[in-house]
Design an enzyme around this catalytic site. Sequence first.
Site, PDB file in Angstrom:
ATOM      1  CB  SER A 144      26.179   8.900  41.697  1.00  0.00           C
ATOM      2  OG  SER A 144      25.438   8.636  42.844  1.00  0.00           O
ATOM      3  CE1 TYR A 157      20.689  12.329  42.058  1.00  0.00           C
ATOM      4  CE2 TYR A 157      21.409   9.401  42.567  1.00  0.00           C
ATOM      5  CZ  TYR A 157      21.953  11.253  42.758  1.00  0.00           C
ATOM      6  OH  TYR A 157      22.697  12.559  42.566  1.00  0.00           O
TER       7      TYR A 157
END
Length: 255
Positions: A144, A157
């Site tokens: 990401s 995350y």
Amino acid sequence: MELFDLHGKVAIVTGGNGGIGLGIARGLAQAGADIAVAARNPDKTRMAVEQLGGLGVRAVGVHVDVTDATQIQKMVADSVDALGGVDILVANAGMSIRKRPETYSIDEWSTVVTTNLTGVFACCHAVYPQLKARGGGKIVTIGSMTSIFGLDMGAPYAATKGGVVQLTRSLASAWARDNIQVNCILPGWIDTELTQGARRAMPRLDESVVDRTPQKRWGRPEDLAGAALFYCAAASDFVTGTSLAVDGGFSSSMF
Ligand code: NDP
């Protein structure tokens, strides 16, 4: 050798029943790969399998919750039974819980880590004997922008996505001798169920993403297909341990 041909190859795509996973699965199927769609929601999986079958390849749904190592072992066994082996793993399944770091319970932290980091390792670990037995294979992980940047509303995350990059390098290094290439895709902001939730929670997100992204648009799940195909095909046979941003320029630009 056909650099981008996947006929005769079998790919397991975790989280392949929607969003980025389905965008990647469609790209691999268009190149000829048979696909095992591995996820929890049976209705979404059925629709994805129908869609992929329409591209002229074999597609099956296999149930898995990637937080459960026993289910992951079964996912691999079911895929082998249905499609005759496994050559490719796309370890895509992931989730987030959005809040400020000081407000997480340890259980919430663990849910994110177990899904996004332990789950990726467990899938790679379970598929390794199959790839080795085939004389090699390909693993694609999904990082990401938070593999690079911090995220105030997603500390666990971001920690998992940073970890996925280091896990990718470590597996690439360990399994190079088995002719298994392991690489990571770093998506920018992509329009999926995951980010539709974020948009609802953060009303200004939509315009800030467009503003901050040099290509001035959100990514679409199909934008990930090209990078995934490269990493899953013979074209990348001497490429391992790398990360490739598919982000419309987000990570290359200060503003
Ligand atoms: P979606 O929420 O649209 O899809 C997530 C997928 O993962 C679904 O198919 C879901 O299927 C599956 N999944 C989630 N949890 C589990 C679980 N415990 N076991 C098995 N499958 C699970 O998200 P995206 O497509 O956006 O995200 C896909 C990946 O891309 C994730 O790793 C995410 O972190 C990453 N990513 C996304 C970005 C974006 O902007 N959208 C940006 C950067 C990275 P089901 O519910 O049926 O199990």
